[in-house]
Design an enzyme around this catalytic site. Sequence first.
Site, PDB file in Angstrom:
ATOM      1  N   ARG A  29       8.511  -1.288  -2.561  1.00  0.00           N
ATOM      2  CA  ARG A  29       8.443  -2.433  -3.475  1.00  0.00           C
ATOM      3  C   ARG A  29       7.235  -2.334  -4.412  1.00  0.00           C
ATOM      4  NH1 ARG A  29       9.105  -7.185   0.716  1.00  0.00           N
ATOM      5  NH2 ARG A  29       8.483  -8.435  -1.091  1.00  0.00           N
ATOM      6  N   TYR A  45      16.261   4.439   1.089  1.00  0.00           N
ATOM      7  CA  TYR A  45      16.404   3.075   0.582  1.00  0.00           C
ATOM      8  C   TYR A  45      16.992   3.117  -0.825  1.00  0.00           C
ATOM      9  CZ  TYR A  45      13.325   1.078   4.229  1.00  0.00           C
ATOM     10  OH  TYR A  45      12.770   0.663   5.411  1.00  0.00           O
ATOM     11  N   ASP A  69      11.458  -5.957   5.897  1.00  0.00           N
ATOM     12  CA  ASP A  69      10.773  -7.245   5.678  1.00  0.00           C
ATOM     13  C   ASP A  69      11.771  -8.373   5.431  1.00  0.00           C
ATOM     14  OD1 ASP A  69       8.020  -6.602   5.831  1.00  0.00           O
ATOM     15  OD2 ASP A  69       8.184  -5.558   3.907  1.00  0.00           O
ATOM     16  N   ARG A  90      11.689  -1.236  10.106  1.00  0.00           N
ATOM     17  CA  ARG A  90      11.420  -2.655  10.322  1.00  0.00           C
ATOM     18  C   ARG A  90      11.376  -3.345   8.964  1.00  0.00           C
ATOM     19  NH1 ARG A  90       6.574  -1.391  14.341  1.00  0.00           N
ATOM     20  NH2 ARG A  90       6.564   0.347  12.881  1.00  0.00           N
TER      21      ARG A  90
END
Lengths: 246, 246
Positions: free
Chosen positions: A198, A111, A52, A50
């Site tokens: 992040r 990622y 951002d 999910r």
Amino acid sequence: MPRWKLTVEYDGRPYQGWQLQPHGPSVQACLEEAIRRFSGEVVRVHAAGRTDAGVHALGQVCHFDLEKPTKADTVRDALNFHLRPEPVAVVTVEAVDDDFHARLSCKGRAYLYRIVNRRAPLALDIGRAWHIPTVLDADAMNEGAQRLVGNHDFTSFRASICQAKSPVKTLSLLTVSRVGQEIHMVARARSFLHHQIRNMIGTLRLVGEGKWTPDDVTRALEARDRAAAGQTAPPDGLYFTEAWYE
Amino acid sequence: MPRWKLTVEYDGRPYQGWQLQPHGPSVQACLEEAIRRFSGEVVRVHAAGRTDAGVHALGQVCHFDLEKPTKADTVRDALNFHLRPEPVAVVTVEAVDDDFHARLSCKGRAYLYRIVNRRAPLALDIGRAWHIPTVLDADAMNEGAQRLVGNHDFTSFRASICQAKSPVKTLSLLTVSRVGQEIHMVARARSFLHHQIRNMIGTLRLVGEGKWTPDDVTRALEARDRAAAGQTAPPDGLYFTEAWYE
């Protein structure tokens, strides 16, 4: 009732994120609307990650069920037709068993985070990379990154709104390398906490700038306190690249 | 009077092209306005390649003169400040001799053309690559490309509005190769005719699709007739990558 597994690419800039929002567009809403226009069926789409607001995907994986039997190529082409002009593309479609679940069956996620490390601002990569003008030491960042690999309590890197039951996760890979004027970070884990990547990037930036040592990364991790780690990196540079299954 | 040489990156999408236009924005106008805001001086900026509307640059080279003496880093940072929020970035700045001319002194230019060759439409690369859904044979395209390398009359690949005195040019390099789901074409020459690269790409596409053989490319070249070659490829995939000087 056939279940369909999709691999999806999207530009995260126009969206509030993957997930349906009461206000503002989401990737999920785009896909569910395209499915409705194509099939007439109102379905729920489930995704591996999910993402951002502002986060991109090169290989998001999701699934949904259709009543009506059809072919995988038809699903792909029809969804892409109805998705226009949204920057969302269905790259592959395959029929899967009823027990497949894009999120619950997922064995791992990967990622990529892109930093453009140069004095000049971004032109072609506006919204698609993090611009850091000061020279970063990618080797030092990679050394710091290794302190985070493994099974740890990642409280220091977890958003306050994170809904995960436990802050303990196993980070299986975190590498930082220089690619010309860019710095690429690749992260792999079974799953991540909210903002974990992040927050790790924002922390490793301090190492790249020489403000922190790799030991400081270890100390931040061990503090189990969000305030002990670096700031949250912007979503611009983050790409969901892969989800894998058994 | 110092002369400044710039290397510039831009996203071509919002512009009518490099060159000043009576209507609509241009990269040249953005730069001249940024110079005016920074220095108060009204100058003309000259570029190595007058790219068309929608064509991007990773390494455009241009020059201009300023009355006021200043430092290269100051020029770079001030121009980037005044260029915001345009997707134009001054990557490098250096002082050069008065006899340097970005266009007239240029010994060679290089372009990259990107095709995304997959069934799914573009998402992250909208406006930044040519989407061709049918499978292309990059090796055949590269074989066809070699028929164009060398000193030739390129009338068949020249836009009707081309202002060059002669249609004879020396194409020093043209390679086509597959990079994952993309096909990359690299072209190098001292100079190109108007639309020459896009017309060559549109022609090589026919070879990639199996509609033409490399011999057909030779026939198109020898016809010296624009109608004998393929259609003009869209600007989306074209990037000015480099200009070199003695």
